[in-house]
Design a protein around this motif. Structure first.
Motif, PDB file in Angstrom:
ATOM      1  N   ASP A 204      -2.849  -0.577  -8.003  1.00 29.05           N
ATOM      2  CA  ASP A 204      -4.072   0.030  -8.444  1.00 29.05           C
ATOM      3  C   ASP A 204      -3.553   1.390  -8.867  1.00 29.05           C
ATOM      4  OD1 ASP A 204      -5.691  -1.990  -7.783  1.00 29.05           O
ATOM      5  OD2 ASP A 204      -6.577  -1.137  -6.186  1.00 29.05           O
ATOM      6  N   VAL A 205      -2.356   1.879  -8.716  1.00 28.92           N
ATOM      7  CA  VAL A 205      -1.880   3.217  -9.085  1.00 28.92           C
ATOM      8  C   VAL A 205      -1.223   3.029 -10.513  1.00 28.92           C
ATOM      9  CG1 VAL A 205      -0.730   5.216  -8.649  1.00 28.92           C
ATOM     10  CG2 VAL A 205      -1.782   3.908  -6.750  1.00 28.92           C
TER      11      VAL A 205
ATOM     12  N   MET B 161       0.854  -1.198  -0.060  1.00 29.57           N
ATOM     13  CA  MET B 161       0.050   0.067  -0.009  1.00 29.57           C
ATOM     14  C   MET B 161       0.926   1.403  -0.052  1.00 29.57           C
ATOM     15  SD  MET B 161      -3.122  -1.478   0.322  1.00 29.57           S
ATOM     16  CE  MET B 161      -4.138   0.030   0.953  1.00 29.57           C
TER      17      MET B 161
ATOM     18  N   THR C   9      -1.927  12.954  -5.395  1.00 28.04           N
ATOM     19  CA  THR C   9      -3.144  13.141  -4.317  1.00 28.04           C
ATOM     20  C   THR C   9      -2.856  13.745  -3.208  1.00 28.04           C
ATOM     21  OG1 THR C   9      -2.265  11.002  -3.452  1.00 28.04           O
ATOM     22  CG2 THR C   9      -4.161  10.870  -5.112  1.00 28.04           C
TER      23      THR C   9
ATOM     24  N   HIS D 184      -4.559   8.703   3.796  1.00 24.58           N
ATOM     25  CA  HIS D 184      -4.882   8.335   2.458  1.00 24.58           C
ATOM     26  C   HIS D 184      -4.247   7.013   1.934  1.00 24.58           C
ATOM     27  CE1 HIS D 184      -6.707   9.417  -1.831  1.00 24.58           C
ATOM     28  NE2 HIS D 184      -6.976   7.844  -1.382  1.00 24.58           N
ATOM     29  N   SER D 185      -4.963   5.808   2.003  1.00 20.00           N
ATOM     30  CA  SER D 185      -4.040   4.585   1.594  1.00 20.00           C
ATOM     31  C   SER D 185      -4.615   4.126   0.289  1.00 20.00           C
ATOM     32  CB  SER D 185      -4.285   3.675   2.645  1.00 20.00           C
ATOM     33  OG  SER D 185      -3.911   4.164   3.912  1.00 20.00           O
ATOM     34  N   SER D 186      -3.812   3.616  -0.528  1.00 16.99           N
ATOM     35  CA  SER D 186      -4.048   2.980  -1.664  1.00 16.99           C
ATOM     36  C   SER D 186      -3.213   1.763  -2.194  1.00 16.99           C
ATOM     37  CB  SER D 186      -4.205   3.986  -3.074  1.00 16.99           C
ATOM     38  OG  SER D 186      -3.052   4.345  -3.138  1.00 16.99           O
ATOM     39  N   ARG D 187      -3.795   0.728  -2.846  1.00 15.46           N
ATOM     40  CA  ARG D 187      -2.929  -0.238  -3.187  1.00 15.46           C
ATOM     41  C   ARG D 187      -1.970   0.157  -4.289  1.00 15.46           C
ATOM     42  NH1 ARG D 187      -8.155  -2.595  -3.963  1.00 15.46           N
ATOM     43  NH2 ARG D 187      -8.976  -3.916  -2.407  1.00 15.46           N
TER      44      ARG D 187
ATOM     45  N   THR E 202     -14.551   4.535   2.128  1.00 13.79           N
ATOM     46  CA  THR E 202     -13.888   4.111   0.998  1.00 13.79           C
ATOM     47  C   THR E 202     -13.908   5.482   0.184  1.00 13.79           C
ATOM     48  OG1 THR E 202     -15.768   3.653  -0.025  1.00 13.79           O
ATOM     49  CG2 THR E 202     -14.627   1.875   1.232  1.00 13.79           C
TER      50      THR E 202
ATOM     51  N   SER F 218      -9.962   3.457  -2.921  1.00 15.03           N
ATOM     52  CA  SER F 218      -8.745   3.691  -2.001  1.00 15.03           C
ATOM     53  C   SER F 218      -9.341   3.908  -0.608  1.00 15.03           C
ATOM     54  CB  SER F 218      -7.768   5.013  -2.401  1.00 15.03           C
ATOM     55  OG  SER F 218      -8.473   6.077  -2.531  1.00 15.03           O
ATOM     56  N   TRP F 219      -8.794   4.350   0.523  1.00 16.27           N
ATOM     57  CA  TRP F 219      -9.331   4.490   1.696  1.00 16.27           C
ATOM     58  C   TRP F 219      -8.707   5.571   2.182  1.00 16.27           C
ATOM     59  CZ3 TRP F 219      -7.532   0.107  -0.703  1.00 16.27           C
ATOM     60  CH2 TRP F 219      -8.378  -0.738  -0.867  1.00 16.27           C
TER      61      TRP F 219
END
Length: 221
Positions: free
Chosen positions: A128-129, A25, A142, A122-125, A94, A102-103
């Motif tokens: 996925d980016v 992440m 972001t 702010h978290s994202s895989r 979410t 993302s979260w």
């Protein structure tokens, strides 16, 4: 007029990569202390009527399990909603935009009767980016957007001097004052990126690209 230097100095930015549930992440966080009591800050970040004053109009059900939608932006589901108790509060949701998820988590902590510490994570895989996007902009893509959100909240709560409504923000980005804000925020994310282990030349190129994206300008060589 907005006291841009004061706002930029007031925000602590960090970036890291970590593993959660077996997935890598990107995790970004911004922290700022506001001169307002905990209950007031909680209302400012969870009430639709207050949110539109400093961020964007939002519709939906802003309660646990409810779904929300920011006008022209992301939507999602409220997954945690813990109102103020024993000097702290937290909510998570979410963040669903452009076909991805993302979260976002906001944590509030009472400093004293008149000050509240605010943290947004702010978290994202990483998977996925888009690789090209990350290689071009890094965490500033972001992060700088959230810097704008914290500026709006700071103006709303009296954390920094000035006046700037959400409706004025896009035009403001093209002013000298706005450009100085986005330059400083982009550079702040470069510092956070370098602190996480990134090479300085890469982080600086990312910052230049991010600044250009938000202001529609090309940094001077």
């Amino acid at each position: 007029m907005v006291d841009v230097p004061a706002q930029l100095r007031s925000v602590t930015r960090s970036y890291r990569v970590e593993e959660r549930d077996g997935e890598e992440m990107h995790v970004q966080s911004l922290e700022q202390t506001y001169p307002a009591e905990l209950a007031d800050v909680w209302e400012a970040v969870t009430s639709a009527e207050r949110i539109q004053r400093w961020f964007l109009p939002v519709s939906g059900d802003l309660r646990l399990g409810g779904r929300y939608q920011f006008e022209g932006n992301a939507g999602g589901e409220i997954t945690v909603c813990e109102p103020p108790a024993e000097g702290a509060a937290e909510f998570s949701a979410t963040w669903e935009a452009m076909g991805g998820v993302s979260w976002v988590t906001v944590r509030l902590q009472e400093v004293d009767a008149e000050r509240t510490a605010f943290e947004l994570e702010h978290s994202s895989r990483t998977a996925d980016v888009p690789a090209e996007m990350w290689e071009t902009f890094g965490p500033g893509a972001t992060g700088v957007g959230w810097d704008g959100g914290l500026l709006g909240l700071s103006l709303h709560l009296g954390g920094v001097e000035g006046s700037l409504s959400p409706a004025e923000a896009e035009a403001w980005a093209g002013t000298d004052e706005g450009r100085s804000f986005y330059r400083g925020a982009a550079d702040g994310w470069a510092v956070a990126h370098i602190a996480s282990g990134a090479e300085a030349p890469l982080a600086e190129r990312n910052a230049d690209a991010t600044y250009g994206f938000y202001t529609g300008t090309t940094p001077e060589a």
